[in-house]
Write a protein that holds these residues in place. Structure first.
Motif, PDB file in Angstrom:
ATOM      1  N   ILE A   4      -7.121   0.301   2.052  1.00 29.73           N
ATOM      2  CA  ILE A   4      -6.744  -0.651   1.007  1.00 29.73           C
ATOM      3  C   ILE A   4      -5.262  -0.972   1.122  1.00 29.73           C
ATOM      4  CG2 ILE A   4      -6.445  -0.933  -1.489  1.00 29.73           C
ATOM      5  CD1 ILE A   4      -8.952   0.785  -1.849  1.00 29.73           C
ATOM      6  N   THR A   5      -4.937  -2.244   1.154  1.00 33.67           N
ATOM      7  CA  THR A   5      -3.527  -2.659   1.193  1.00 33.67           C
ATOM      8  C   THR A   5      -3.100  -3.345  -0.101  1.00 33.67           C
ATOM      9  OG1 THR A   5      -4.019  -4.839   2.164  1.00 33.67           O
ATOM     10  CG2 THR A   5      -3.678  -2.992   3.687  1.00 33.67           C
ATOM     11  N   ARG A   6      -4.085  -3.728  -0.935  1.00 31.55           N
ATOM     12  CA  ARG A   6      -3.769  -4.378  -2.208  1.00 31.55           C
ATOM     13  C   ARG A   6      -4.699  -3.844  -3.295  1.00 31.55           C
ATOM     14  NH1 ARG A   6      -5.043 -10.216  -1.967  1.00 31.55           N
ATOM     15  NH2 ARG A   6      -6.751  -9.473  -0.657  1.00 31.55           N
ATOM     16  N   VAL A   7      -4.160  -3.718  -4.494  1.00 30.15           N
ATOM     17  CA  VAL A   7      -4.972  -3.412  -5.666  1.00 30.15           C
ATOM     18  C   VAL A   7      -4.664  -4.477  -6.708  1.00 30.15           C
ATOM     19  CG1 VAL A   7      -5.063  -0.931  -5.222  1.00 30.15           C
ATOM     20  CG2 VAL A   7      -3.243  -1.855  -6.663  1.00 30.15           C
ATOM     21  N   TYR A  36       5.832   6.237  -9.283  1.00 28.22           N
ATOM     22  CA  TYR A  36       5.459   4.846  -8.995  1.00 28.22           C
ATOM     23  C   TYR A  36       5.269   4.089 -10.305  1.00 28.22           C
ATOM     24  CZ  TYR A  36       4.590   6.478  -4.228  1.00 28.22           C
ATOM     25  OH  TYR A  36       4.732   7.005  -2.970  1.00 28.22           O
ATOM     26  N   PRO A  37       6.368   3.704 -10.955  1.00 25.20           N
ATOM     27  CA  PRO A  37       6.246   2.957 -12.217  1.00 25.20           C
ATOM     28  C   PRO A  37       5.525   1.633 -12.008  1.00 25.20           C
ATOM     29  CG  PRO A  37       8.507   2.923 -11.398  1.00 25.20           C
ATOM     30  CD  PRO A  37       7.761   3.908 -10.564  1.00 25.20           C
ATOM     31  N   ASP A  38       4.921   1.147 -13.070  1.00 21.74           N
ATOM     32  CA  ASP A  38       4.085  -0.052 -13.038  1.00 21.74           C
ATOM     33  C   ASP A  38       4.816  -1.237 -12.413  1.00 21.74           C
ATOM     34  OD1 ASP A  38       2.365  -2.145 -13.488  1.00 21.74           O
ATOM     35  OD2 ASP A  38       2.412  -2.024 -15.671  1.00 21.74           O
ATOM     36  N   TYR A  86       4.944   9.596  -0.642  1.00 23.07           N
ATOM     37  CA  TYR A  86       3.579   9.325  -1.100  1.00 23.07           C
ATOM     38  C   TYR A  86       2.673  10.527  -0.871  1.00 23.07           C
ATOM     39  CZ  TYR A  86      -1.270   7.979  -0.947  1.00 23.07           C
ATOM     40  OH  TYR A  86      -2.627   7.964  -1.134  1.00 23.07           O
ATOM     41  N   GLU A  87       2.769  11.159   0.304  1.00 24.73           N
ATOM     42  CA  GLU A  87       1.871  12.270   0.610  1.00 24.73           C
ATOM     43  C   GLU A  87       2.134  13.460  -0.315  1.00 24.73           C
ATOM     44  OE1 GLU A  87       2.339  12.827   4.805  1.00 24.73           O
ATOM     45  OE2 GLU A  87       0.863  11.262   5.287  1.00 24.73           O
ATOM     46  N   LEU A 141       4.842  -1.246  -1.760  1.00 25.32           N
ATOM     47  CA  LEU A 141       5.183  -0.241  -2.764  1.00 25.32           C
ATOM     48  C   LEU A 141       5.411   1.130  -2.135  1.00 25.32           C
ATOM     49  CD1 LEU A 141       5.306   0.432  -5.895  1.00 25.32           C
ATOM     50  CD2 LEU A 141       2.935   1.173  -5.607  1.00 25.32           C
ATOM     51  N   ILE A 142       4.499   1.529  -1.249  1.00 21.82           N
ATOM     52  CA  ILE A 142       4.575   2.850  -0.622  1.00 21.82           C
ATOM     53  C   ILE A 142       5.285   2.695   0.724  1.00 21.82           C
ATOM     54  CG2 ILE A 142       3.236   4.806   0.244  1.00 21.82           C
ATOM     55  CD1 ILE A 142       1.108   4.139  -1.814  1.00 21.82           C
ATOM     56  N   ASP A 143       6.597   2.713   0.683  1.00 20.99           N
ATOM     57  CA  ASP A 143       7.395   2.531   1.895  1.00 20.99           C
ATOM     58  C   ASP A 143       7.942   3.848   2.432  1.00 20.99           C
ATOM     59  OD1 ASP A 143       9.089   3.008  -0.155  1.00 20.99           O
ATOM     60  OD2 ASP A 143      10.377   1.259   0.148  1.00 20.99           O
TER      61      ASP A 143
END
Length: 360
Positions: free
Chosen positions: A288-291, A22-24, A316-317, A309-311
């Motif tokens: 959380i949906t946003r950071v 997950y690059p910036d 992700y897991e 981002l996490i589609d």
């Protein structure tokens, strides 16, 4: 001493895992610098602004949850009112302002009698047991000013002064020095007043529920960390740097906080993980949906939409499982049984580099 989030993301292997998976995706602040730094302590300003954020959120949110306070079992009296640690539960707790109140050796007949003796005493202590010689005490007048502001929104100047003193500033009459501390204090107050003015224009400062200082990994079973605030579905970190860059380091920290928040929710819902294997916080953190980063000197919040981002859930897991594996490897404790925790967080996700219990 456990490795926390800040040190964990400095490990080359961890940085590579985050940057490759997950690059910036963060965006730099777009607004020009509104409040420059006068050159005084960054830590002092940072703690002052963080306190002001807390006060502003207390004023504008319907409910405040402090995980450090909501950590013991809630008891109910005969009327059904909730009690926590002997104090009646309130949705909006009162704020306490503590100020510098001298050195600990000044009123002691025995033990260290000056800074040098205090330093010698600390040299014999392990890193985790280092102690500060500074004494703090509640200032009831300043606490009253701050809590009145939370109720009425009046006297912002008084709140700014209280925030500065709460962060550790010692007023001119507390120190004998040739330096013109009154002039420095006036410059500091002006700078912080401007930062507070910008803060009060932010839409994110209003919400239903705010989590103050969400703490993760308290038992060292995975990875200790402490965020600034969660406002509804937003995890926000406060920065007082003049730079407007949404750096890789900022992103790694936010992503790890998101993962730890997610871990807390998984362990809370698990029936196989005992109470001792979970966080001290007796509740469930929000989804959380946003950071985001609030660039306080620019008066701008920049966020990353986690749901976009996490589609890929499987990807992700597996990433989360790898982080948990690596964190346990870093912080493993011989007296902790990780089997139930790993049964929830790592074992269901079969991936090439997965470690077994025998690897620890």
């Amino acid at each position: 001493m456990a490795t926390g989030v800040t040190d964990f993301i400095q490990i080359d292997e961890v940085r590579h895992e985050i940057d490759s998976t997950y690059p910036d995706p963060g965006t730099d602040a777009s607004r020009d610098l509104s409040v420059p730094n006068n050159g005084y302590s960054h830590k002092l300003i940072g703690q002052t602004v963080e306190f002001l954020c807390k006060v502003w959120l207390y004023r504008n949110c319907e409910e405040v949850i402090r995980p450090s306070i909501h950590s013991s079992r809630e008891l109910e009296d005969d009327d059904g009112d909730k009690w926590i640690r002997g104090a009646r539960y309130r949705k909006i707790p009162e704020v306490t302002v503590t100020v510098f109140d001298g050195k600990k050796w000044e009123d002691r007949d025995s033990g260290p009698s000056n800074q040098n003796e205090w330093d010698v005493m600390n040299e014999d202590r392990p890193d985790w047991d280092q102690r500060s010689p500074v004494q703090w005490a509640e200032n009831e007048d300043l606490s009253k000013i701050v809590n009145q502001f939370i109720e009425t929104g009046m006297n912002t100047d008084g709140v700014v002064k209280a925030a500065l003193l709460n962060a550790g500033w010692q007023p001119p009459d507390a120190i004998q020095t040739w330096i013109n501390r009154e002039a420095i204090e006036n410059e500091l107050l002006h700078e912080i007043e401007e930062l507070f003015r910008l803060l009060r224009t932010q839409e994110w400062g209003t919400g239903e529920v705010v989590f103050e200082k969400p703490r993760f990994g308290h038992f060292r079973h995975i990875l200790p960390g402490e965020g600034d605030f969660i406002v509804d579905d937003l995890l926000v970190d406060i920065k007082t740097t003049e730079r407007k860059s949404f750096t890789n380091a900022f992103w790694r920290q936010l992503l790890l906080y998101y993962v730890l928040n997610d871990v807390q929710r998984e362990l809370y819902d698990s029936e196989t993980v005992s109470r001792s294997g979970r966080e001290l916080f007796n509740g469930k953190y929000p989804e959380i949906t946003r950071v985001g980063i609030y660039f306080s000197r620019h008066g701008e919040l920049q966020t990353v939409d986690i749901s976009e981002l996490i589609d890929d859930t499987d990807r992700y897991e597996e990433f989360r499982a790898w982080i948990v594996d690596r964190a346990i490897e870093e912080n493993r404790h011989a007296q902790i049984n990780y089997s139930a925790i790993r049964g929830v967080l790592t074992e269901p996700y079969d991936y090439e580099r997965q470690q077994s219990l025998f690897d620890f």
